[in-house]
Design a protein around this motif. Structure first.
Motif, PDB file in Angstrom:
ATOM      1  N   TYR A 126      -3.209   0.414  -3.845  1.00 41.17           N
ATOM      2  CA  TYR A 126      -2.994  -0.901  -3.244  1.00 41.17           C
ATOM      3  C   TYR A 126      -2.613  -1.888  -4.341  1.00 41.17           C
ATOM      4  O   TYR A 126      -3.272  -1.942  -5.385  1.00 41.17           O
ATOM      5  CB  TYR A 126      -4.279  -1.333  -2.547  1.00 41.17           C
ATOM      6  N   ALA A 131      -4.642  -3.288  -7.494  1.00 45.10           N
ATOM      7  CA  ALA A 131      -6.011  -3.739  -7.249  1.00 45.10           C
ATOM      8  C   ALA A 131      -6.957  -2.583  -6.967  1.00 45.10           C
ATOM      9  O   ALA A 131      -8.164  -2.701  -7.163  1.00 45.10           O
ATOM     10  CB  ALA A 131      -6.022  -4.723  -6.083  1.00 45.10           C
ATOM     11  N   ASP A 132      -6.404  -1.472  -6.478  1.00 47.67           N
ATOM     12  CA  ASP A 132      -7.234  -0.312  -6.165  1.00 47.67           C
ATOM     13  C   ASP A 132      -6.350   0.924  -6.230  1.00 47.67           C
ATOM     14  O   ASP A 132      -5.444   1.055  -5.413  1.00 47.67           O
ATOM     15  CB  ASP A 132      -7.857  -0.466  -4.774  1.00 47.67           C
ATOM     16  N   ASP A 133      -6.593   1.803  -7.197  1.00 42.45           N
ATOM     17  CA  ASP A 133      -5.825   3.046  -7.306  1.00 42.45           C
ATOM     18  C   ASP A 133      -6.724   4.255  -7.118  1.00 42.45           C
ATOM     19  O   ASP A 133      -6.409   5.353  -7.582  1.00 42.45           O
ATOM     20  CB  ASP A 133      -5.069   3.119  -8.629  1.00 42.45           C
ATOM     21  N   SER A 134      -7.821   4.053  -6.417  1.00 42.42           N
ATOM     22  CA  SER A 134      -8.828   5.102  -6.268  1.00 42.42           C
ATOM     23  C   SER A 134      -8.348   6.301  -5.462  1.00 42.42           C
ATOM     24  O   SER A 134      -8.956   7.368  -5.517  1.00 42.42           O
ATOM     25  CB  SER A 134     -10.096   4.522  -5.622  1.00 42.42           C
ATOM     26  N   LYS A 151      -7.697  -1.619   2.475  1.00 41.53           N
ATOM     27  CA  LYS A 151      -7.105  -0.302   2.653  1.00 41.53           C
ATOM     28  C   LYS A 151      -7.604   0.301   3.955  1.00 41.53           C
ATOM     29  O   LYS A 151      -8.748   0.111   4.356  1.00 41.53           O
ATOM     30  CB  LYS A 151      -7.439   0.615   1.482  1.00 41.53           C
ATOM     31  N   TYR A 192       0.831  -1.193   0.000  1.00 47.44           N
ATOM     32  CA  TYR A 192       0.000   0.000   0.000  1.00 47.44           C
ATOM     33  C   TYR A 192       0.878   1.260   0.000  1.00 47.44           C
ATOM     34  O   TYR A 192       1.924   1.288   0.658  1.00 47.44           O
ATOM     35  CB  TYR A 192      -0.865   0.055   1.256  1.00 47.44           C
ATOM     36  N   ASN A 212     -10.109  -5.156  -0.196  1.00 45.92           N
ATOM     37  CA  ASN A 212      -8.726  -4.731  -0.415  1.00 45.92           C
ATOM     38  C   ASN A 212      -8.008  -4.239   0.835  1.00 45.92           C
ATOM     39  O   ASN A 212      -6.850  -3.907   0.760  1.00 45.92           O
ATOM     40  CB  ASN A 212      -8.638  -3.676  -1.520  1.00 45.92           C
TER      41      ASN A 212
END
Lengths: 116, 112
Positions: free
Chosen positions: A48, A55-58, B99, A33, B97
């Motif tokens: 992430y 998987a997640d670039d928001s 986060k 992360y 995920n």
């Protein structure tokens, strides 16, 4: 064993320049992360990775920010055309992806980026 | 998305007293709640965490409680010592995920 390693620890650059920040996660941690921490604030999520893929670039604020993890280990956060508002501490964290330990994120000491 | 509120922003106690920091979260899907301690210029260090299937967890002088119905969780430090002085962050995560969404932090000062 070694913890999460981030280099450089400090980076001073001029407005408009390109910078790369490196993160070396704990060996065997497949999840990685990036967070950004401004003065007096909590870390804010950027991106992430699970293995090599994002998987997640928001959380990336705009298209000047990009990150890669080509071999599923070391990751590089890249910032183009830096702006003074990009000044912050950039933190990296890693975790296992299975079992009860999968949520537990271990942080590096961060890279303090100063854009003049 | 998830929103985590943390109170108080600053807390000053005398050595030996207890300290309590409270957090609320907004997303009922969140299921993991860690607490990090961050000394000036250092990395955030995990000190305790709790998962949504547990109401309370204790580790020596540190305890965390979770109220899922009210969506709040708290950190309790007993017999505080000067070396407990730091910024403490609560966080929440859930979904696929993991986060973390952090609170804004509490600056704890323990006066000798």
């Amino acid at each position: 064993g070694a913890g999460v390693s981030q280099t450089p620890s400090n980076k001073v650059t001029e407005k408009g320049k390109y910078v790369e920040l490196r993160c070396d996660p704990i060996s065997g941690h497949t999840a990685l992360y990036w967070y950004r921490q401004s003065l007096g604030q909590g870390p804010e999520f950027l991106i992430y990775f699970q293995g090599t893929g994002a998987a997640d670039d928001s959380g990336l604020p705009n298209d000047r920010f990009f990150a890669v993890r080509p071999e599923g280990s070391v990751s590089t956060l890249k910032i183009q055309r830096t702006e003074r508002g990009d000044s912050a501490v950039y933190l990296c964290a890693s975790s296992l992806s299975r079992g009860q330990a999968k949520n537990i994120q271990y942080f590096g000491a961060g890279t303090r980026l100063s854009v003049l | 998305g998830e929103n985590v509120e943390q109170h108080p922003s600053t807390l000053s106690v005398q050595e030996g007293d207890s300290a309590v920091i409270k957090c609320t979260y907004s997303d009922s899907a969140s299921n993991y709640f860690p607490w990090y301690k961050q000394e000036l210029g250092k990395r955030p260090q995990l000190i305790i965490d709790i998962r949504s299937n547990v109401g309370e967890k204790k580790d020596q002088r540190i305890a965390v409680t979770l109220n899922k119905t009210a969506k709040h969780f708290s950190l309790h430090i007993t017999e505080t010592q000067p070396e407990d002085s730091a910024v403490y962050f609560c966080a929440a995560s859930g979904g696929s995920n993991y986060k973390l969404t952090f609170g804004k932090g509490t600056l704890l000062t323990v006066n000798p």
